[in-house]
Design a protein around this motif. Structure first.
Motif, short mmCIF file in Angstrom:
data_model
loop_
_atom_site.label_atom_id
_atom_site.label_comp_id
_atom_site.label_asym_id
_atom_site.label_seq_id
_atom_site.Cartn_x
_atom_site.Cartn_y
_atom_site.Cartn_z
N GLY A 1 13.89 -7.81 6.03
CA GLY A 1 14.75 -7.89 7.19
C GLY A 1 15.59 -6.67 7.45
O GLY A 1 16.46 -6.68 8.33
N VAL A 2 15.34 -5.59 6.70
CA VAL A 2 16.10 -4.35 6.83
C VAL A 2 15.13 -3.23 7.18
O VAL A 2 14.07 -3.08 6.56
CB VAL A 2 16.83 -4.01 5.52
CG1 VAL A 2 17.48 -2.63 5.58
CG2 VAL A 2 17.87 -5.09 5.21
N ARG B 1 23.27 -7.36 6.12
CA ARG B 1 22.19 -8.09 6.80
C ARG B 1 22.56 -9.56 6.99
O ARG B 1 22.40 -10.13 8.08
CB ARG B 1 20.90 -7.98 5.99
CG ARG B 1 19.71 -8.71 6.57
CD ARG B 1 18.66 -8.98 5.50
NE ARG B 1 19.18 -9.88 4.46
CZ ARG B 1 18.54 -10.13 3.31
NH1 ARG B 1 17.39 -9.54 3.04
NH2 ARG B 1 19.08 -10.95 2.43
N ASP B 2 23.07 -10.19 5.91
CA ASP B 2 23.39 -11.61 5.98
C ASP B 2 24.59 -11.90 6.87
O ASP B 2 24.78 -13.04 7.31
CB ASP B 2 23.62 -12.16 4.57
CG ASP B 2 22.37 -12.14 3.71
OD1 ASP B 2 21.28 -11.90 4.27
OD2 ASP B 2 22.48 -12.31 2.48
N VAL C 1 20.56 -3.60 10.10
CA VAL C 1 20.77 -2.62 9.04
C VAL C 1 19.52 -1.77 8.85
O VAL C 1 18.40 -2.30 8.82
CB VAL C 1 21.12 -3.32 7.70
CG1 VAL C 1 21.46 -2.27 6.63
CG2 VAL C 1 22.27 -4.29 7.89
N THR D 1 22.23 -6.19 1.65
CA THR D 1 22.00 -7.61 1.90
C THR D 1 23.26 -8.28 2.46
O THR D 1 23.17 -9.18 3.30
CB THR D 1 21.52 -8.34 0.64
OG1 THR D 1 22.47 -8.17 -0.41
CG2 THR D 1 20.18 -7.79 0.18
#
Length: 303
Positions: free
Chosen positions: A41-42, A22-23, A28, A19
């Motif tokens: 989102g990964v 990703r952030d 990723v 995370t």
């Protein structure tokens, strides 16, 4: 935006690492055997990393700016990874190793004297053949990690980093070894904690700090082994003292005889970590005093 692959990054501090990346705006991908889904989102790839053809098939023609390998436990796994990611498929490769590679009890022969400030990266040369210790689980684990590091160093295929992590602690959900819970439960129940008569200090790192460290290492340009440990090594009695303060019950210590089985983190030999190289490279370590009380509170049952 960089493309990062995290091998085995869906549980414990690995999920926080994913995370974080990703952030930070990176693309990723998590690769595991399919047992745990990654955060939203990964991207996700499923393969057994021991199975080289399956790993190649899952990756296809993809390449990555950095690969962070959290589950490289054996020289076989290292050799598979070195072959698969050679030829420009990994801009850099970060392997999660362990401080236990330094543990003098995990290889045969006389114990080396630890430097006064702790083990530096140069205290161990994985390419030097070390006599094997007895086939205890801890010795096998440390030996396999040393030999895995040696695979990447012996035949370099990409820029390589081995993160020699201190003992990772966190709250109940992150304490996958149960070692902090061991102290909370025994001290809370008034049971004695088995310790050596003169235990040596060891090194720790918070689960969120090691995640930040791995992300930092993946985004960096340095190579080679690097120690990851919070400032402030602790003896087992200092650890139990803090546990006792947080749960409101004084710890009871029971001295074990020479060669006896002590509680986790009670050591009769010195191999705490010197984190000087990472500090000079710019990583801002915290101090165990700052995060340990909170980790204990998260582990202890509500009062």
């Amino acid at each position: 935006m960089s493309e990062f692959l995290v091998i085995g990054g869906s549980r414990y501090f690995g999920r926080h690492l994913v995370t974080l990346l990703r952030d930070a705006g990176h693309a990723v991908t998590v690769l595991n055997r399919g047992s745990s889904a990654p955060p939203p989102g990964v991207a996700h790839l499923a393969a057994d990393r021991d199975d080289e053809p399956a790993l190649r098939a899952a990756l296809g023609a993809r390449s990555f700016d950095a690969v962070i390998d959290q589950v490289c436990y054996t020289p076989h796994q290292a050799a598979v990874a070195r072959r698969v990611f050679a030829g420009g498929r990994a801009g850099r490769y970060v392997m999660t190793s362990t401080m236990e590679v330094y543990d003098p009890a995990t290889f045969a022969g006389p114990r080396a004297q630890a430097p006064a400030g702790g083990m530096t990266e140069s205290s161990l040369d994985p390419l030097r053949r070390l006599p094997r210790a007895a086939a205890a689980a801890a010795a096998r684990y440390a030996g396999d990690k040393r030999r895995a590091e040696a695979v990447f160093l012996r035949e370099p295929a990409f820029p390589y980093v081995s993160v020699r992590s201190a003992h990772v602690l966190g709250g109940a959900a992150q304490d996958f070894t149960g070692r902090l819970a061991h102290y909370v439960e025994r001290i809370g129940a008034g049971l004695p904690v088995d310790v050596h008569e003169a235990p040596y200090a060891t090194s720790f790192i918070h689960h969120r700090e090691i995640a930040r460290f791995l992300a930092w290492a993946a985004e960096g340009t340095f190579t080679g082994p690097v120690n990851a440990a919070s400032h402030g090594p602790l003896t087992v009695t200092a650890l139990t003292g803090t546990v006792g303060e947080r749960i409101g019950r004084a710890p009871r210590h029971r001295i074990v005889a020479d060669g006896g089985q002590a509680s986790p983190f009670s050591f009769d030999r010195a191999y705490a970590l010197d984190n000087g190289r990472a500090t000079r490279l710019g990583f801002p370590f915290g101090h165990t005093d700052a995060w340990l009380p909170g980790a204990i509170d998260e582990t202890a049952p509500p009062r």
